[in-house]
Design a protein around this motif. Structure first.
Motif, PDB file in Angstrom:
ATOM      1  N   GLU A 198       0.849  -1.198   0.000  1.00  0.00           N
ATOM      2  CA  GLU A 198       0.000   0.000   0.000  1.00  0.00           C
ATOM      3  C   GLU A 198       0.877   1.238   0.000  1.00  0.00           C
ATOM      4  O   GLU A 198       1.895   1.291   0.679  1.00  0.00           O
ATOM      5  N   VAL A 199       0.479   2.206  -0.787  1.00  0.00           N
ATOM      6  CA  VAL A 199       1.205   3.462  -0.961  1.00  0.00           C
ATOM      7  C   VAL A 199       2.689   3.209  -1.277  1.00  0.00           C
ATOM      8  O   VAL A 199       3.579   3.706  -0.603  1.00  0.00           O
ATOM      9  N   ASP A 200       2.921   2.368  -2.303  1.00  0.00           N
ATOM     10  CA  ASP A 200       4.254   2.082  -2.826  1.00  0.00           C
ATOM     11  C   ASP A 200       5.212   1.418  -1.842  1.00  0.00           C
ATOM     12  O   ASP A 200       6.430   1.523  -1.983  1.00  0.00           O
ATOM     13  N   ALA A 201       4.678   0.740  -0.818  1.00  0.00           N
ATOM     14  CA  ALA A 201       5.538   0.071   0.152  1.00  0.00           C
ATOM     15  C   ALA A 201       4.824  -1.154   0.740  1.00  0.00           C
ATOM     16  O   ALA A 201       3.594  -1.187   0.808  1.00  0.00           O
ATOM     17  N   TRP A 202       5.605  -2.137   1.155  1.00  0.00           N
ATOM     18  CA  TRP A 202       5.061  -3.306   1.825  1.00  0.00           C
ATOM     19  C   TRP A 202       4.834  -2.981   3.292  1.00  0.00           C
ATOM     20  O   TRP A 202       5.706  -2.420   3.948  1.00  0.00           O
ATOM     21  N   LYS A 203       3.656  -3.328   3.798  1.00  0.00           N
ATOM     22  CA  LYS A 203       3.288  -3.073   5.186  1.00  0.00           C
ATOM     23  C   LYS A 203       2.754  -4.352   5.815  1.00  0.00           C
ATOM     24  O   LYS A 203       2.134  -5.175   5.140  1.00  0.00           O
ATOM     25  N   LEU A 204       2.955  -4.506   7.111  1.00  0.00           N
ATOM     26  CA  LEU A 204       2.441  -5.656   7.842  1.00  0.00           C
ATOM     27  C   LEU A 204       0.980  -5.422   8.193  1.00  0.00           C
ATOM     28  O   LEU A 204       0.630  -4.381   8.756  1.00  0.00           O
ATOM     29  N   GLU A 205       0.147  -6.378   7.842  1.00  0.00           N
ATOM     30  CA  GLU A 205      -1.272  -6.309   8.171  1.00  0.00           C
ATOM     31  C   GLU A 205      -1.507  -7.134   9.435  1.00  0.00           C
ATOM     32  O   GLU A 205      -1.339  -8.359   9.417  1.00  0.00           O
ATOM     33  N   PRO A 206      -1.875  -6.495  10.537  1.00  0.00           N
ATOM     34  CA  PRO A 206      -2.124  -7.266  11.758  1.00  0.00           C
ATOM     35  C   PRO A 206      -3.263  -8.261  11.548  1.00  0.00           C
ATOM     36  O   PRO A 206      -4.221  -7.982  10.832  1.00  0.00           O
ATOM     37  N   ALA A 207      -3.140  -9.411  12.197  1.00  0.00           N
ATOM     38  CA  ALA A 207      -4.196 -10.413  12.145  1.00  0.00           C
ATOM     39  C   ALA A 207      -5.434  -9.891  12.864  1.00  0.00           C
ATOM     40  O   ALA A 207      -5.354  -8.965  13.682  1.00  0.00           O
ATOM     41  N   LYS A 208      -6.576 -10.496  12.578  1.00  0.00           N
ATOM     42  CA  LYS A 208      -7.843 -10.079  13.195  1.00  0.00           C
ATOM     43  C   LYS A 208      -7.739 -10.083  14.722  1.00  0.00           C
ATOM     44  O   LYS A 208      -8.203  -9.166  15.387  1.00  0.00           O
ATOM     45  N   GLU A 209      -7.086 -11.105  15.275  1.00  0.00           N
ATOM     46  CA  GLU A 209      -6.931 -11.188  16.738  1.00  0.00           C
ATOM     47  C   GLU A 209      -6.119 -10.008  17.266  1.00  0.00           C
ATOM     48  O   GLU A 209      -6.425  -9.470  18.327  1.00  0.00           O
ATOM     49  N   GLY A 210      -5.100  -9.617  16.528  1.00  0.00           N
ATOM     50  CA  GLY A 210      -4.296  -8.470  16.923  1.00  0.00           C
ATOM     51  C   GLY A 210      -5.103  -7.184  16.869  1.00  0.00           C
ATOM     52  O   GLY A 210      -5.043  -6.356  17.781  1.00  0.00           O
ATOM     53  N   LEU A 211      -5.878  -7.022  15.801  1.00  0.00           N
ATOM     54  CA  LEU A 211      -6.719  -5.827  15.679  1.00  0.00           C
ATOM     55  C   LEU A 211      -7.735  -5.762  16.816  1.00  0.00           C
ATOM     56  O   LEU A 211      -7.982  -4.688  17.368  1.00  0.00           O
ATOM     57  N   ASP A 212      -8.315  -6.920  17.168  1.00  0.00           N
ATOM     58  CA  ASP A 212      -9.265  -6.962  18.288  1.00  0.00           C
ATOM     59  C   ASP A 212      -8.585  -6.565  19.596  1.00  0.00           C
ATOM     60  O   ASP A 212      -9.143  -5.802  20.388  1.00  0.00           O
ATOM     61  N   LEU A 213      -7.389  -7.074  19.816  1.00  0.00           N
ATOM     62  CA  LEU A 213      -6.645  -6.738  21.036  1.00  0.00           C
ATOM     63  C   LEU A 213      -6.297  -5.253  21.045  1.00  0.00           C
ATOM     64  O   LEU A 213      -6.483  -4.571  22.057  1.00  0.00           O
ATOM     65  N   TYR A 214      -5.820  -4.737  19.925  1.00  0.00           N
ATOM     66  CA  TYR A 214      -5.425  -3.329  19.845  1.00  0.00           C
ATOM     67  C   TYR A 214      -6.597  -2.394  20.092  1.00  0.00           C
ATOM     68  O   TYR A 214      -6.432  -1.319  20.672  1.00  0.00           O
ATOM     69  N   SER A 215      -7.777  -2.783  19.656  1.00  0.00           N
ATOM     70  CA  SER A 215      -8.944  -1.907  19.805  1.00  0.00           C
ATOM     71  C   SER A 215      -9.310  -1.670  21.266  1.00  0.00           C
ATOM     72  O   SER A 215     -10.041  -0.739  21.577  1.00  0.00           O
ATOM     73  N   LYS A 216      -8.790  -2.463  22.178  1.00  0.00           N
ATOM     74  CA  LYS A 216      -9.068  -2.307  23.614  1.00  0.00           C
ATOM     75  C   LYS A 216      -8.276  -1.145  24.226  1.00  0.00           C
ATOM     76  O   LYS A 216      -8.599  -0.685  25.299  1.00  0.00           O
ATOM     77  N   GLY A 217      -7.204  -0.717  23.549  1.00  0.00           N
ATOM     78  CA  GLY A 217      -6.303   0.269  24.136  1.00  0.00           C
ATOM     79  C   GLY A 217      -5.226  -0.456  24.927  1.00  0.00           C
ATOM     80  O   GLY A 217      -5.383  -1.638  25.282  1.00  0.00           O
ATOM     81  N   ALA A 218      -4.148   0.216  25.225  1.00  0.00           N
ATOM     82  CA  ALA A 218      -2.984  -0.430  25.835  1.00  0.00           C
ATOM     83  C   ALA A 218      -3.288  -1.051  27.193  1.00  0.00           C
ATOM     84  O   ALA A 218      -2.960  -2.209  27.433  1.00  0.00           O
TER      85      ALA A 218
END
Length: 172
Positions: free
Chosen positions: A136-156
């Motif tokens: 994306e945007v001319d560069a390779w980026k790591l896409e977090p797994a669904k479980e990671g996104l769910d965990l991240y959405s909780k806040g630190a």
């Protein structure tokens, strides 16, 4: 009988000189000729290579930053969706509290999945896991797994508590 003819001596010396020059130039420091940065960093005026080698290089850079404790640097190499799910500060806080740093993450294999996605397999100690790299945007980026996104959405703070409760916080 003496076979040490002057032309033979000159020829031998010439061969030794050529060999010495070849050896010293092969061992010279070519860093001045090499581009700065690594393959995962796009050149200032151009995109990263959109191929499996580019994806692998970017993935290894993410893994190196993460295992080295450069969590802010690893977050920078996340997809837009990953960055949206958790702020850089929360990502650093979560991983400082719970991640094992210092253990190398080795890329073991990779494959393309379409023109702008790659699946890479990485191993840390004896555990292997797959990761998705997205172009994306001319560069390779790591896409977090669904479980990671769910965990991240909780806040630190809640994510740290959830990992401690689950026994997955390395520093608990």
């Amino acid at each position: 009988m003496n076979h040490s003819h002057p032309f033979r001596r000159f020829g031998a010396l010439a061969l030794i000189a050529v060999a010495a020059i070849t050896l010293t130039s092969a061992c010279s420091d070519d860093k001045a000729d090499a581009p700065a940065g690594n393959a995962a960093a796009a050149a200032p005026g151009g995109p990263e290579p959109k191929n499996i080698e580019g994806a692998k290089a970017a993935a290894q850079t993410v893994f190196d930053r993460f295992s080295g404790g450069d969590f802010a640097g690893a977050w920078e190499l996340y997809t837009a969706a990953g960055k949206k799910a958790i702020s850089k500060d929360d990502y650093v806080k979560l991983n400082t509290a719970c991640s094992r740093k210092g253990l190398a993450i080795q890329l073991t294999s990779a494959r393309m999945e379409g023109a702008d996605r790659a699946v890479v397999i990485a191993k840390q100690l004896v555990a292997a896991q797959s990761y998705t790299m997205v172009y994306e945007v001319d560069a390779w980026k790591l896409e977090p797994a669904k479980e990671g996104l769910d965990l991240y959405s909780k806040g630190a703070d809640k994510a740290i508590a959830a990992q401690k409760k689950a026994g997955t916080c390395a520093n608990a």
